[in-house]
Write a protein that holds these residues in place. Sequence first.
Motif, PDB file in Angstrom:
ATOM      1  N   THR A   1       0.808  -1.214   0.000  1.00  0.00           N
ATOM      2  CA  THR A   1       0.000   0.000   0.000  1.00  0.00           C
ATOM      3  C   THR A   1       0.841   1.264   0.000  1.00  0.00           C
ATOM      4  OG1 THR A   1      -0.113  -0.065   2.410  1.00  0.00           O
ATOM      5  CG2 THR A   1      -1.888  -1.160   1.198  1.00  0.00           C
ATOM      6  N   ALA A   2       2.153   1.141   0.180  1.00  0.00           N
ATOM      7  CA  ALA A   2       3.015   2.310   0.252  1.00  0.00           C
ATOM      8  C   ALA A   2       3.226   2.929  -1.126  1.00  0.00           C
ATOM      9  CB  ALA A   2       4.361   1.923   0.855  1.00  0.00           C
ATOM     10  N   LYS A   3       3.309   4.246  -1.148  1.00  0.00           N
ATOM     11  CA  LYS A   3       3.610   4.954  -2.383  1.00  0.00           C
ATOM     12  C   LYS A   3       5.125   5.110  -2.513  1.00  0.00           C
ATOM     13  CE  LYS A   3      -0.625   7.699  -2.006  1.00  0.00           C
ATOM     14  NZ  LYS A   3      -1.188   9.066  -1.887  1.00  0.00           N
ATOM     15  N   VAL A   4       5.569   5.346  -3.720  1.00  0.00           N
ATOM     16  CA  VAL A   4       6.988   5.615  -3.956  1.00  0.00           C
ATOM     17  C   VAL A   4       7.293   7.021  -3.454  1.00  0.00           C
ATOM     18  CG1 VAL A   4       8.786   5.907  -5.697  1.00  0.00           C
ATOM     19  CG2 VAL A   4       7.072   4.087  -5.948  1.00  0.00           C
ATOM     20  N   ASN A   5       8.367   7.161  -2.689  1.00  0.00           N
ATOM     21  CA  ASN A   5       8.763   8.468  -2.174  1.00  0.00           C
ATOM     22  C   ASN A   5       9.534   9.265  -3.220  1.00  0.00           C
ATOM     23  OD1 ASN A   5       8.025   8.786   0.758  1.00  0.00           O
ATOM     24  ND2 ASN A   5       9.040   6.787   0.839  1.00  0.00           N
ATOM     25  N   ARG A   6       9.112  10.498  -3.427  1.00  0.00           N
ATOM     26  CA  ARG A   6       9.854  11.433  -4.270  1.00  0.00           C
ATOM     27  C   ARG A   6      10.332  12.597  -3.413  1.00  0.00           C
ATOM     28  NH1 ARG A   6       7.075  11.933 -10.330  1.00  0.00           N
ATOM     29  NH2 ARG A   6       8.135  10.061 -11.127  1.00  0.00           N
ATOM     30  N   VAL A   7      11.628  12.849  -3.457  1.00  0.00           N
ATOM     31  CA  VAL A   7      12.232  13.938  -2.693  1.00  0.00           C
ATOM     32  C   VAL A   7      12.624  15.036  -3.678  1.00  0.00           C
ATOM     33  CG1 VAL A   7      14.117  14.612  -1.176  1.00  0.00           C
ATOM     34  CG2 VAL A   7      13.051  12.355  -0.915  1.00  0.00           C
ATOM     35  N   LEU A   8      11.984  16.194  -3.558  1.00  0.00           N
ATOM     36  CA  LEU A   8      12.208  17.320  -4.462  1.00  0.00           C
ATOM     37  C   LEU A   8      13.125  18.326  -3.780  1.00  0.00           C
ATOM     38  CD1 LEU A   8       8.465  17.758  -5.473  1.00  0.00           C
ATOM     39  CD2 LEU A   8      10.199  16.471  -6.706  1.00  0.00           C
ATOM     40  N   ILE A   9      14.322  18.474  -4.285  1.00  0.00           N
ATOM     41  CA  ILE A   9      15.271  19.445  -3.739  1.00  0.00           C
ATOM     42  C   ILE A   9      15.068  20.774  -4.449  1.00  0.00           C
ATOM     43  CG2 ILE A   9      17.710  20.022  -3.468  1.00  0.00           C
ATOM     44  CD1 ILE A   9      18.244  16.968  -3.439  1.00  0.00           C
ATOM     45  N   VAL A  10      14.877  21.837  -3.666  1.00  0.00           N
ATOM     46  CA  VAL A  10      14.722  23.193  -4.204  1.00  0.00           C
ATOM     47  C   VAL A  10      15.945  23.981  -3.759  1.00  0.00           C
ATOM     48  CG1 VAL A  10      13.255  25.231  -4.336  1.00  0.00           C
ATOM     49  CG2 VAL A  10      12.216  22.972  -4.042  1.00  0.00           C
ATOM     50  N   LEU A  11      16.837  24.243  -4.694  1.00  0.00           N
ATOM     51  CA  LEU A  11      18.144  24.827  -4.392  1.00  0.00           C
ATOM     52  C   LEU A  11      18.185  26.320  -4.707  1.00  0.00           C
ATOM     53  CD1 LEU A  11      21.229  24.697  -3.791  1.00  0.00           C
ATOM     54  CD2 LEU A  11      21.526  23.970  -6.176  1.00  0.00           C
ATOM     55  N   ASN A  12      18.680  27.097  -3.763  1.00  0.00           N
ATOM     56  CA  ASN A  12      18.915  28.515  -3.988  1.00  0.00           C
ATOM     57  C   ASN A  12      20.199  28.669  -4.804  1.00  0.00           C
ATOM     58  OD1 ASN A  12      19.386  31.256  -3.894  1.00  0.00           O
ATOM     59  ND2 ASN A  12      19.177  31.439  -1.667  1.00  0.00           N
ATOM     60  N   GLY A  13      20.061  29.150  -6.038  1.00  0.00           N
ATOM     61  CA  GLY A  13      21.225  29.377  -6.891  1.00  0.00           C
ATOM     62  C   GLY A  13      21.459  30.850  -7.153  1.00  0.00           C
ATOM     63  N   SER A  14      21.019  31.696  -6.240  1.00  0.00           N
ATOM     64  CA  SER A  14      21.117  33.153  -6.439  1.00  0.00           C
ATOM     65  C   SER A  14      22.489  33.682  -6.037  1.00  0.00           C
ATOM     66  CB  SER A  14      20.031  33.867  -5.638  1.00  0.00           C
ATOM     67  OG  SER A  14      20.275  33.722  -4.251  1.00  0.00           O
ATOM     68  N   ALA A  15      22.720  34.954  -6.346  1.00  0.00           N
ATOM     69  CA  ALA A  15      24.029  35.575  -6.118  1.00  0.00           C
ATOM     70  C   ALA A  15      24.515  35.488  -4.675  1.00  0.00           C
ATOM     71  CB  ALA A  15      23.984  37.029  -6.579  1.00  0.00           C
ATOM     72  N   PRO A  16      23.651  35.690  -3.660  1.00  0.00           N
ATOM     73  CA  PRO A  16      24.140  35.610  -2.282  1.00  0.00           C
ATOM     74  C   PRO A  16      24.729  34.251  -1.903  1.00  0.00           C
ATOM     75  CG  PRO A  16      22.038  36.758  -2.349  1.00  0.00           C
ATOM     76  CD  PRO A  16      22.258  36.186  -3.713  1.00  0.00           C
ATOM     77  N   MET A  17      24.448  33.214  -2.668  1.00  0.00           N
ATOM     78  CA  MET A  17      25.012  31.898  -2.365  1.00  0.00           C
ATOM     79  C   MET A  17      26.505  31.835  -2.675  1.00  0.00           C
ATOM     80  SD  MET A  17      22.764  29.775  -1.046  1.00  0.00           S
ATOM     81  CE  MET A  17      23.136  28.066  -1.497  1.00  0.00           C
ATOM     82  N   SER A  18      27.031  32.885  -3.288  1.00  0.00           N
ATOM     83  CA  SER A  18      28.477  32.962  -3.532  1.00  0.00           C
ATOM     84  C   SER A  18      29.237  33.457  -2.307  1.00  0.00           C
ATOM     85  CB  SER A  18      28.771  33.894  -4.715  1.00  0.00           C
ATOM     86  OG  SER A  18      28.198  33.376  -5.894  1.00  0.00           O
ATOM     87  N   ALA A  19      28.532  33.904  -1.289  1.00  0.00           N
ATOM     88  CA  ALA A  19      29.178  34.380  -0.069  1.00  0.00           C
ATOM     89  C   ALA A  19      29.824  33.220   0.679  1.00  0.00           C
ATOM     90  CB  ALA A  19      28.154  35.083   0.819  1.00  0.00           C
ATOM     91  N   ALA A  20      30.712  33.573   1.613  1.00  0.00           N
ATOM     92  CA  ALA A  20      31.452  32.545   2.349  1.00  0.00           C
ATOM     93  C   ALA A  20      30.539  31.789   3.313  1.00  0.00           C
ATOM     94  CB  ALA A  20      32.593  33.185   3.119  1.00  0.00           C
ATOM     95  N   TRP A  21      30.727  30.486   3.362  1.00  0.00           N
ATOM     96  CA  TRP A  21      30.054  29.626   4.346  1.00  0.00           C
ATOM     97  C   TRP A  21      31.014  29.373   5.504  1.00  0.00           C
ATOM     98  CZ3 TRP A  21      30.732  24.001   5.079  1.00  0.00           C
ATOM     99  CH2 TRP A  21      29.783  23.455   5.937  1.00  0.00           C
ATOM    100  N   THR A  22      32.155  28.855   5.196  1.00  0.00           N
ATOM    101  CA  THR A  22      33.278  28.769   6.133  1.00  0.00           C
ATOM    102  C   THR A  22      34.508  29.253   5.378  1.00  0.00           C
ATOM    103  OG1 THR A  22      33.740  26.480   5.479  1.00  0.00           O
ATOM    104  CG2 THR A  22      32.286  26.803   7.369  1.00  0.00           C
ATOM    105  N   ALA A  23      35.633  29.306   6.040  1.00  0.00           N
ATOM    106  CA  ALA A  23      36.856  29.757   5.379  1.00  0.00           C
ATOM    107  C   ALA A  23      37.172  28.871   4.182  1.00  0.00           C
ATOM    108  CB  ALA A  23      38.024  29.749   6.368  1.00  0.00           C
TER     109      ALA A  23
END
Length: 293
Positions: free
Chosen positions: A25-47
Amino acid sequence: MIRVFSFFAAALLLFYSCLVTASDTAKVNRVLIVLNGSAPMSAAWTAGTTRYEAATAFINQLAKRLYERNHTVEVGMSVYGAQYKMSENRCNDYRRETPCARDNRTRLALRLQDIKPKAKESVEYAIGQVLKHELVDTARYRYSIVIVSDSGRNCGDSYCSILDKADARIYRTYFIELSNSVTETCFDKMFHVASDKAMGVAVNSIALDFPPVTMPVYNWPILSVDKQDAKPAQEKQPESNSGIASIIRENQLYTIKLFIEKPGKYTRLDEVFFYGQPTKKIPLPAGKYKIAY
């Protein structure tokens, strides 16, 4: 005469029908990744690492972990903010990068390499497009959304205002936050990811929501494919050494494997009935077979 395979097909159909009714009875799981690809993602996360690079590492790890844990999960990805220039002031920047598929890791990794953060963030528009175009078959699939972002919203976006409209169509919602500034609380799970260790915790926590699928092996009794009897000489009809197996099923969660009897053992044939195929006709040489899935 060739042993008719209507019995073979009917038996499979009956068995699969019972399986679907009784336990599947289980349905197939679909995982939809929504990724931010905007300019601020170019900022530093760690060194030495940008937020986009951290997002890429997270998505690759998540896909790997999900498929290791549950091989039936289908993962797909969309991106927002990666098509236009910031100067174009576009708040409808969205694109599907990879459709949902099983073991989609290579395709995801290649697309992630090509994306270049550059535009404005348009997350509300992006989620709206996902709800409109991706959550379309809730009878067969159970959808979850994973938002991977630095949390910026320079288009006046609101994550929850649009997610709240999805109601029961979404199984789980997750937010992977790379800058520790999101205040909304409409997600099933939210992770502030500021280190590799935190990334691993988030990956494992999400994967736990998709437990392994038990794949029991059902062995059929030995089935025979008989060689066609030779026709009377006057008919001049050549002798055939094969039959055709027509397999029909309702359950598409399993891969059917055919094994032909060889001296002292059964050998798996290269020809298999792959996951997701509703019907298939297979030419088989004369012999004895077993079926498993």
